[in-house]
Design a protein around this motif. Sequence first.
Motif, PDB file in Angstrom:
ATOM      1  N   THR A  25     -10.703 -27.116  -1.329  1.00 20.06           N
ATOM      2  CA  THR A  25      -9.640 -28.114  -1.337  1.00 20.06           C
ATOM      3  C   THR A  25      -8.988 -28.083  -2.709  1.00 20.06           C
ATOM      4  O   THR A  25      -9.597 -27.668  -3.703  1.00 20.06           O
ATOM      5  CB  THR A  25     -10.173 -29.533  -1.061  1.00 20.06           C
ATOM      6  N   ILE A  26      -7.731 -28.523  -2.769  1.00 22.27           N
ATOM      7  CA  ILE A  26      -7.018 -28.568  -4.047  1.00 22.27           C
ATOM      8  C   ILE A  26      -7.562 -29.715  -4.894  1.00 22.27           C
ATOM      9  O   ILE A  26      -7.635 -30.860  -4.443  1.00 22.27           O
ATOM     10  CB  ILE A  26      -5.510 -28.745  -3.828  1.00 22.27           C
ATOM     11  N   SER A  27      -7.949 -29.415  -6.122  1.00 22.00           N
ATOM     12  CA  SER A  27      -8.384 -30.441  -7.058  1.00 22.00           C
ATOM     13  C   SER A  27      -7.142 -31.030  -7.725  1.00 22.00           C
ATOM     14  O   SER A  27      -6.423 -30.327  -8.446  1.00 22.00           O
ATOM     15  CB  SER A  27      -9.314 -29.839  -8.122  1.00 22.00           C
ATOM     16  N   PHE A  28      -6.888 -32.313  -7.489  1.00 17.08           N
ATOM     17  CA  PHE A  28      -5.684 -32.930  -8.050  1.00 17.08           C
ATOM     18  C   PHE A  28      -5.798 -33.091  -9.564  1.00 17.08           C
ATOM     19  O   PHE A  28      -4.783 -33.098 -10.264  1.00 17.08           O
ATOM     20  CB  PHE A  28      -5.403 -34.257  -7.352  1.00 17.08           C
ATOM     21  N   SER A  29      -7.016 -33.190 -10.061  1.00 18.20           N
ATOM     22  CA  SER A  29      -7.171 -33.268 -11.519  1.00 18.20           C
ATOM     23  C   SER A  29      -6.822 -31.916 -12.152  1.00 18.20           C
ATOM     24  O   SER A  29      -6.164 -31.864 -13.199  1.00 18.20           O
ATOM     25  CB  SER A  29      -8.606 -33.676 -11.875  1.00 18.20           C
ATOM     26  N   LEU A  39      -4.804 -29.749 -10.796  1.00 14.47           N
ATOM     27  CA  LEU A  39      -3.359 -29.610 -10.603  1.00 14.47           C
ATOM     28  C   LEU A  39      -2.605 -30.367 -11.680  1.00 14.47           C
ATOM     29  O   LEU A  39      -1.644 -29.838 -12.279  1.00 14.47           O
ATOM     30  CB  LEU A  39      -2.969 -30.117  -9.217  1.00 14.47           C
ATOM     31  N   ALA A  40      -3.020 -31.590 -11.947  1.00  6.89           N
ATOM     32  CA  ALA A  40      -2.357 -32.393 -12.972  1.00  6.89           C
ATOM     33  C   ALA A  40      -2.459 -31.730 -14.338  1.00  6.89           C
ATOM     34  O   ALA A  40      -1.477 -31.681 -15.095  1.00  6.89           O
ATOM     35  CB  ALA A  40      -2.982 -33.792 -13.008  1.00  6.89           C
TER      36      ALA A  40
END
Length: 230
Positions: A175-179, A181-182
């Motif tokens: 899954t995409i890690s939003f942290s 990504l940020a």
Amino acid sequence: MRGEGGEGRTRTLVCFAVKEEAAPFLKFATHDGGISVLVTGMGKLNSDRMIRERLAQTAPDLVLTCGFAGALNPELKIGDVLFEEDAGSGLGELLRASGASAAKFYCSSRVATTAAEKTALRQSTGADVVEMESGVIRKICREKQIPSATIRVVSDAAHQDLPLDFNALMTAEQTISFSRLALALIKSPGKVPQLMELQRNTRHAAQELAGVLEKLLSRRNRGGGSARLG
């Protein structure tokens, strides 16, 4: 995830990796109790686990594995809907009439993020497009003698680099890690416009895919046919 009003036996199971791929199609699916939608998650491990769990609960007449794909063939453009079917599915004519074209798919273990990587895959596999789930899903369907087809839409062209290396943003669960990504966007704020363009392209692609799926399933339902592999 099932279409509302989905009482009774599932005739068609439609699989997507992520909800963004499925969203435009769900409005149609909720009005047909014979259609069930499964969001598997990205990658081979997630799709293997989720399709096995679902097929242990129900035995559909047909499984469609759908979503986005990256173009390897330089002639393909964003929004093109492509398919690859089992010989016994009887879907080819209906798919062509619904606006899809036959193609060769390659199921990869990673996101093809650069034009150079896509060119290399094109040369090594001869495939037209690359994705990450359909090969696994259809292998399991063949084991269970359930007809299946891959129906996917081009979300990025062969000559395009993706704005970020999405493989580096993945968790162990694919899954995409939003942290992550940020953090990537903080380090490279110039990537934001490219990421927004990709989002617009994928939104358009999802709409095109939904249109083809709606036409296909409406035509198939009118025909009343179902195929099983002998």
